[in-house]
Design a protein around this motif. Structure first.
Motif, PDB file in Angstrom:
ATOM      1  N   ARG A   1      51.444-142.826  83.419  1.00 37.89           N
ATOM      2  CA  ARG A   1      50.988-141.545  83.232  1.00 37.89           C
ATOM      3  C   ARG A   1      51.885-140.137  82.493  1.00 37.89           C
ATOM      4  O   ARG A   1      52.667-139.861  83.305  1.00 37.89           O
ATOM      5  CB  ARG A   1      49.784-140.974  84.006  1.00 37.89           C
ATOM      6  CG  ARG A   1      49.078-142.343  84.326  1.00 37.89           C
ATOM      7  CD  ARG A   1      48.361-141.880  85.200  1.00 37.89           C
ATOM      8  NE  ARG A   1      46.720-142.897  86.086  1.00 37.89           N
ATOM      9  CZ  ARG A   1      47.084-144.380  86.428  1.00 37.89           C
ATOM     10  NH1 ARG A   1      48.578-144.606  86.996  1.00 37.89           N
ATOM     11  NH2 ARG A   1      46.081-144.678  86.928  1.00 37.89           N
ATOM     12  N   ALA A   2      51.806-139.700  81.999  1.00 37.75           N
ATOM     13  CA  ALA A   2      52.219-138.693  81.379  1.00 37.75           C
ATOM     14  C   ALA A   2      51.344-136.803  82.089  1.00 37.75           C
ATOM     15  O   ALA A   2      50.329-137.004  81.545  1.00 37.75           O
ATOM     16  CB  ALA A   2      52.220-138.860  79.785  1.00 37.75           C
ATOM     17  N   MET A   3      52.133-136.480  82.603  1.00 37.44           N
ATOM     18  CA  MET A   3      51.655-135.313  82.334  1.00 37.44           C
ATOM     19  C   MET A   3      52.436-134.521  81.967  1.00 37.44           C
ATOM     20  O   MET A   3      53.371-133.922  81.947  1.00 37.44           O
ATOM     21  CB  MET A   3      51.771-134.585  84.137  1.00 37.44           C
ATOM     22  CG  MET A   3      50.861-136.171  85.162  1.00 37.44           C
ATOM     23  SD  MET A   3      51.200-135.249  86.786  1.00 37.44           S
ATOM     24  CE  MET A   3      49.843-136.427  87.543  1.00 37.44           C
ATOM     25  N   ASN A   4      51.324-132.990  81.703  1.00 33.59           N
ATOM     26  CA  ASN A   4      52.048-132.093  81.148  1.00 33.59           C
ATOM     27  C   ASN A   4      53.493-130.983  81.829  1.00 33.59           C
ATOM     28  O   ASN A   4      52.557-130.824  82.442  1.00 33.59           O
ATOM     29  CB  ASN A   4      50.593-131.387  80.818  1.00 33.59           C
ATOM     30  CG  ASN A   4      51.366-130.364  79.542  1.00 33.59           C
ATOM     31  OD1 ASN A   4      51.688-128.958  79.797  1.00 33.59           O
ATOM     32  ND2 ASN A   4      50.674-130.229  78.050  1.00 33.59           N
ATOM     33  N   ILE A   5      54.080-130.478  81.367  1.00 30.97           N
ATOM     34  CA  ILE A   5      54.725-130.015  81.863  1.00 30.97           C
ATOM     35  C   ILE A   5      54.496-128.146  82.428  1.00 30.97           C
ATOM     36  O   ILE A   5      54.011-127.439  83.447  1.00 30.97           O
ATOM     37  CB  ILE A   5      56.370-129.756  81.636  1.00 30.97           C
ATOM     38  CG1 ILE A   5      57.284-130.926  81.893  1.00 30.97           C
ATOM     39  CG2 ILE A   5      57.468-128.549  82.375  1.00 30.97           C
ATOM     40  CD1 ILE A   5      57.711-131.371  83.465  1.00 30.97           C
ATOM     41  N   LYS A   6      54.022-127.901  81.321  1.00 31.61           N
ATOM     42  CA  LYS A   6      53.080-126.380  81.857  1.00 31.61           C
ATOM     43  C   LYS A   6      51.702-126.172  82.706  1.00 31.61           C
ATOM     44  O   LYS A   6      51.843-125.554  82.921  1.00 31.61           O
ATOM     45  CB  LYS A   6      52.509-126.155  79.763  1.00 31.61           C
ATOM     46  CG  LYS A   6      53.663-125.765  78.951  1.00 31.61           C
ATOM     47  CD  LYS A   6      53.319-125.656  77.626  1.00 31.61           C
ATOM     48  CE  LYS A   6      54.556-125.798  77.049  1.00 31.61           C
ATOM     49  NZ  LYS A   6      54.149-125.054  75.550  1.00 31.61           N
ATOM     50  N   ASP A   7      50.904-127.772  82.628  1.00 37.44           N
ATOM     51  CA  ASP A   7      50.013-128.052  83.282  1.00 37.44           C
ATOM     52  C   ASP A   7      50.835-128.146  85.186  1.00 37.44           C
ATOM     53  O   ASP A   7      49.610-126.643  85.647  1.00 37.44           O
ATOM     54  CB  ASP A   7      49.544-128.972  83.327  1.00 37.44           C
ATOM     55  CG  ASP A   7      48.412-129.221  82.651  1.00 37.44           C
ATOM     56  OD1 ASP A   7      47.813-127.932  82.056  1.00 37.44           O
ATOM     57  OD2 ASP A   7      47.706-129.844  81.939  1.00 37.44           O
TER      58      ASP A   7
END
Length: 171
Positions: A39-45
């Motif tokens: 899965r990919a997660m957002n760095i800004k999140d």
């Protein structure tokens, strides 16, 4: 009776709870040749999650998924309360708020699908990404203009912290 704007709830939030798939990710799963699910997660999140923790907010993750990589990422951000394999999210939610003496009306929960419905019905600020299913949008007091995995978590955290005077002050 006039419906309250979601902004009226922001001052009372002390706790953030997020789902993973469709909220912290875009719901995509990449499958490797060995069967591993990525899965990919957002760095800004991720920055916003860590910043909110540092600012003293309670933070939990409740997900039906069981991906160990997801758990390691969240724990790496400093999130200690990560409930994976939680197919009955309302039970995990009740245990978490009871153990931490948190009132449901002080909780912002962001979900995107049917599994999140029961929890979202009892929290102070149910919210969702822009691409949540219609039933979840229908009970959300705030619908982010961002999609899941594309900054929806950052959006809602930033709004709460700005209203409460705890967001980054650059001058």
């Amino acid at each position: 009776m006039e419906e309250k704007s979601y902004k009226e709830y922001l001052n009372h939030i002390t706790t953030f709870i997020f789902d993973v798939d469709g909220v912290l990710t875009d719901s995509s799963v990449l499958v490797t040749t060995t069967g591993e699910l990525l899965r990919a997660m957002n760095i800004k999140d991720g920055f916003a999650l860590k910043f909110a923790l540092t600012a003293g907010y309670n933070m939990a993750i409740i997900s039906a998924g069981t991906n160990e990589g997801v758990k390691l990422r969240l724990e790496g951000l400093g999130i200690k309360d990560v409930f994976l394999g939680a197919h009955d999210k309302i039970t995990a939610f009740k245990e978490y708020i009871s153990a931490n003496n948190i009132k449901p009306e002080h909780v912002l929960y962001m979900g995107d699908d049917i599994a999140d419905y029961a929890v979202m019905k009892v929290v102070g600020l149910p919210s969702c990404p822009q691409d949540a299913i219609p039933e979840i949008k229908g009970i959300s007091k705030y619908i982010s203009h961002k999609k899941g995995g594309k900054g929806a978590v950052r959006d809602v955290i930033e709004q709460v912290l700005k209203v409460q005077g705890k967001w980054v002050e650059l001058s």
